[in-house]
Enzyme design. Sequence first.
Site, short mmCIF file in Angstrom:
data_model
loop_
_atom_site.label_atom_id
_atom_site.label_comp_id
_atom_site.label_asym_id
_atom_site.label_seq_id
_atom_site.Cartn_x
_atom_site.Cartn_y
_atom_site.Cartn_z
N ALA A 38 0.86 -1.18 0.00
CA ALA A 38 0.00 0.00 0.00
C ALA A 38 0.90 1.23 0.00
CB ALA A 38 -0.92 -0.01 1.22
N GLY A 98 0.36 -5.11 0.77
CA GLY A 98 -0.87 -5.18 -0.01
C GLY A 98 -0.72 -6.01 -1.28
N GLU A 126 -1.09 -9.56 -0.19
CA GLU A 126 -2.50 -9.75 0.12
C GLU A 126 -3.33 -9.88 -1.15
OE1 GLU A 126 -3.25 -7.41 4.25
OE2 GLU A 126 -2.31 -6.24 2.66
N GLU A 169 4.48 -5.21 7.40
CA GLU A 169 3.74 -4.14 8.07
C GLU A 169 4.18 -3.86 9.50
OE1 GLU A 169 0.91 -5.59 4.83
OE2 GLU A 169 2.38 -6.48 6.19
#
Length: 260
Positions: free
Chosen positions: A66, A111, A114, A134
Site C-alpha cells: 500500500a 498489499g 494480500e 507491516e
Amino acid sequence: MDYKNILCTVENSIATITIHRPQALNALNAETVQELNDVVKKISADTTVKVVIITGDGEKSFVAGADIKEMSTKNAVEGRAFGQIGQDTFTLIENMPQPVIAAVNGFCLGGGCELACACDIRYAAETAKFGQPEVGLGITPGFGGTQRLPRVIGRGAAKELLYTGGIIDAQEALRLGLVNKVLPQGELMSAVQGLAKKIAKNAPVAVQLCKAAVNRGINCDVVTGIAYEAEVFGLCFATVDQKEGMSAFIEKRKADFQGK
C-alpha cells in the site's frame, strides 16, 4: 476501460488487469484500490470473460504494498476506511466467478502479497520477493493478510512472516506453497497466458462452480463442504455444457462449450 492507475484488456475471453503505477512500484493508493474495485465488478458481470490475469507494470514490481506516503497521515477512522475498501476489493477478487491468476513479476509485499493471496493461482518470476512487512511500520496487514496468508501457507509459516516482517524469495515462496510455479522473468506472462487458455477451453460454468465449491468449503467443516459440492455437482446436469461435454466424449470429438 479507461483508468488512471490500471490497464485492462480482454482478448480471447481472458481479461488482463495490470496495476500501472510504475513511479511508485505499483503501490496501492486509495484511488488505485477504488479503480481495481470498479474493474473487478465490471469483469465479474461480463459473461464473455472466462479467466482473469492480474499483474504489475514493468519487471520490477507486482505491487510493492500500500502507498505508505498516503497512509502516513491517516487517523484511526481514515485508516479503518482504507483497510475496509482494500478488504472489500480483494474479497470481490476472491469471489468473482472467473478464476484469477496472479502473475507476480517482482516485489509482492504488504498489499501486494494480500492481493496475490486473493487470487486463485499464483505464478512468480524468479526475481519476485514476497512478504508482509507491516509490523516494521507499526501496523498490521489491513487488506486480509492475517486471514488469507495462513489459509494459503499454513498457520506457523504465516505467523513467522507476519511477526518478523521478513521477505522471502520466489523459491522459498514455492516451497511454502505461496506460489504454484516459478519461471524466468521473460517466460512468466507466456506461461500464465498458457495456463489461462487451458482453463478457458473448459466448460465455464463447471469451472466457476469448482471455484465456488472450493471457496465455500475451505471456510466450513468437511461435511458441510461436501454437501455443497453435491449441490453444484447436481446443478451441472442442468447445463447445456454438461450435455455437450459428455456427448463430445462419447462421440470422440472436441467439445464446443457455450457457457450455458
